[in-house]
Design a protein around this motif. Structure first.
Motif, short mmCIF file in Angstrom:
data_model
loop_
_atom_site.label_atom_id
_atom_site.label_comp_id
_atom_site.label_asym_id
_atom_site.label_seq_id
_atom_site.Cartn_x
_atom_site.Cartn_y
_atom_site.Cartn_z
N VAL A 219 -8.52 -26.21 55.72
CA VAL A 219 -7.48 -26.13 54.73
C VAL A 219 -7.96 -25.73 53.45
CG1 VAL A 219 -6.04 -28.12 53.46
CG2 VAL A 219 -6.71 -28.52 55.93
N ALA A 220 -9.38 -25.88 53.17
CA ALA A 220 -9.87 -25.26 51.64
C ALA A 220 -9.75 -23.76 51.56
CB ALA A 220 -11.30 -25.65 51.52
N SER A 221 -10.06 -23.01 52.96
CA SER A 221 -9.76 -21.53 52.87
C SER A 221 -8.28 -21.34 52.77
CB SER A 221 -10.35 -21.11 54.35
OG SER A 221 -11.72 -21.27 54.29
N GLY A 222 -7.40 -22.14 53.34
CA GLY A 222 -5.96 -21.85 53.14
C GLY A 222 -5.45 -21.80 51.92
N ARG A 223 -6.18 -22.75 50.98
CA ARG A 223 -5.76 -22.99 49.67
C ARG A 223 -6.00 -21.63 48.98
NH1 ARG A 223 -7.48 -28.59 50.11
NH2 ARG A 223 -9.42 -27.95 49.39
N ASP A 224 -7.40 -21.24 49.16
CA ASP A 224 -7.82 -20.26 48.44
C ASP A 224 -6.88 -18.94 48.74
OD1 ASP A 224 -9.68 -18.59 47.12
OD2 ASP A 224 -10.11 -17.64 49.18
#
Length: 332
Positions: A219-224
């Motif tokens: 998810v964190a990579s998706g936000r970025d």
């Protein structure tokens, strides 16, 4: 075992049969031995049994990321199939790290597991040679391995990518961001190949697909990645993500930036995890049958001979993906 035999009034061989081959004994004898075992609190030594048999009653399962609910479903299917055969499951998570992958494969070899299911981080994991040398069979799961010296279970990811992007092209999107995850993974590359195939089939330029690569599939990579997509010029009107965790992160980035999904940017994920339907904007996703994949991979593994020289026809089971359309991609 001597104490159990004395208590039950049977031979040590009968106790052994009760533990290992109960079908050879009558119901009354099995019951008498079990009562003695329960009364004495006897627990057999698995390490001693393993020394005699040459392998344990445990299967190894090595996946890319247990934070991804897709792999939870896959592990559940594998564990259920193992349990039906009286086997346990040792679950390890490589976190997409080839070094961790090799470490865990070595651990499986040291523990003389009955067999290994592996979702590899690379084309040919180095630790697999150690398994074969030690007579431990292995199978690939969530990875096509035609031509490899092992069975495999996978989903047709090229078709899955084509389903996702074909759907977006039908919604008249002309510029689509592909949030890929690490392109070292075959699954990410295959899903992009499917996106390109959809362009070819729709007579659209492959340049319509803009790849935004991330280091992880979370998810964190998706936000970025979502923030990076918003900075592209011209800005894509749709995003296809290599898994649902990335898509949920992209959705968070869009909401934080005041960008509406699907009105301003349409969004499609991959895996169809439970959270996809429950998202703030229900997520269109390409469904993979995670439970069936784990179950089938275990069944194939248990049919694998330990002897590499044994004549065995490896099977490569490929499931077909399914597009599940929800609100996140419906711009019309």
């Amino acid at each position: 075992m001597k104490d159990v035999a004395r208590e039950a009034g049977v031979s040590i061989a009968t106790v052994s049969n009760a533990l290992n081959r109960p079908e050879l004994l009558s119901a009354s004898t099995r019951s008498r031995v079990q009562e003695a075992i329960d009364g004495l609190g006897y627990v057999r030594s698995e390490s001693a049994r393993q020394l005699r048999a040459g392998h344990s009653r445990i299967l190894g399962l090595l996946v890319l990321d247990m934070r991804n609910p897709f792999f939870v479903g896959l592990a559940h299917g594998a564990e259920q199939a193992a349990r039906r055969e009286g086997l346990g499951m040792m679950l390890c998570d490589s976190s997409q790290d080839p070094g961790a992958e090799e470490l865990y494969l070595s651990l499986f070899a040291e523990q003389r597991v009955r067999g290994v299911l592996v979702t590899p981080t690379d084309a040919v994991p180095g630790g697999l040679d150690s398994l074969r040398r030690n007579g431990i069979p292995y199978s690939y799961v969530d990875r096509t391995a035609e031509g490899a010296d092992a069975c495999s279970v996978s989903v047709d990811d090229v078709t899955g990518g084509a389903l996702a992007v074909g759907h977006l092209l039908e919604q008249d999107h002309e510029r689509i961001a592909y949030v890929s995850g690490p392109m070292t993974l075959a699954q990410c590359r295959d899903r992009r190949s499917g996106a390109w195939r959809a362009c070819d089939e729709a007579a659209a330029d492959r340049d319509a697909i803009v790849t935004v690569e991330t280091a992880q599939l979370d998810v964190a990579s998706g936000r970025d990645a979502g923030s990076r997509v918003l900075g592209l010029r011209p800005r894509p009107s749709a995003v296809f993500c290599a898994n649902d965790l990335l898509a949920l992160g992209v959705l968070q980035a869009m909401v934080a930036a005041g960008v509406r999904v699907p009105e301003d940017i349409a969004l499609v994920g991959y895996d169809d995890i439970d959270f996809a339907a429950a998202a703030a904007v229900p997520l269109t996703s390409v469904r993979q049958p995670a439970f069936r994949m784990g179950e089938t991979a275990t069944e194939l593994l248990l049919g694998e001979p330990a002897d590499a020289g044994t004549d065995h026809a490896h099977r490569h089971v490929v499931f077909e993906p399914e597009l599940v359309v929800r609100r996140s991609s419906l711009t019309g």
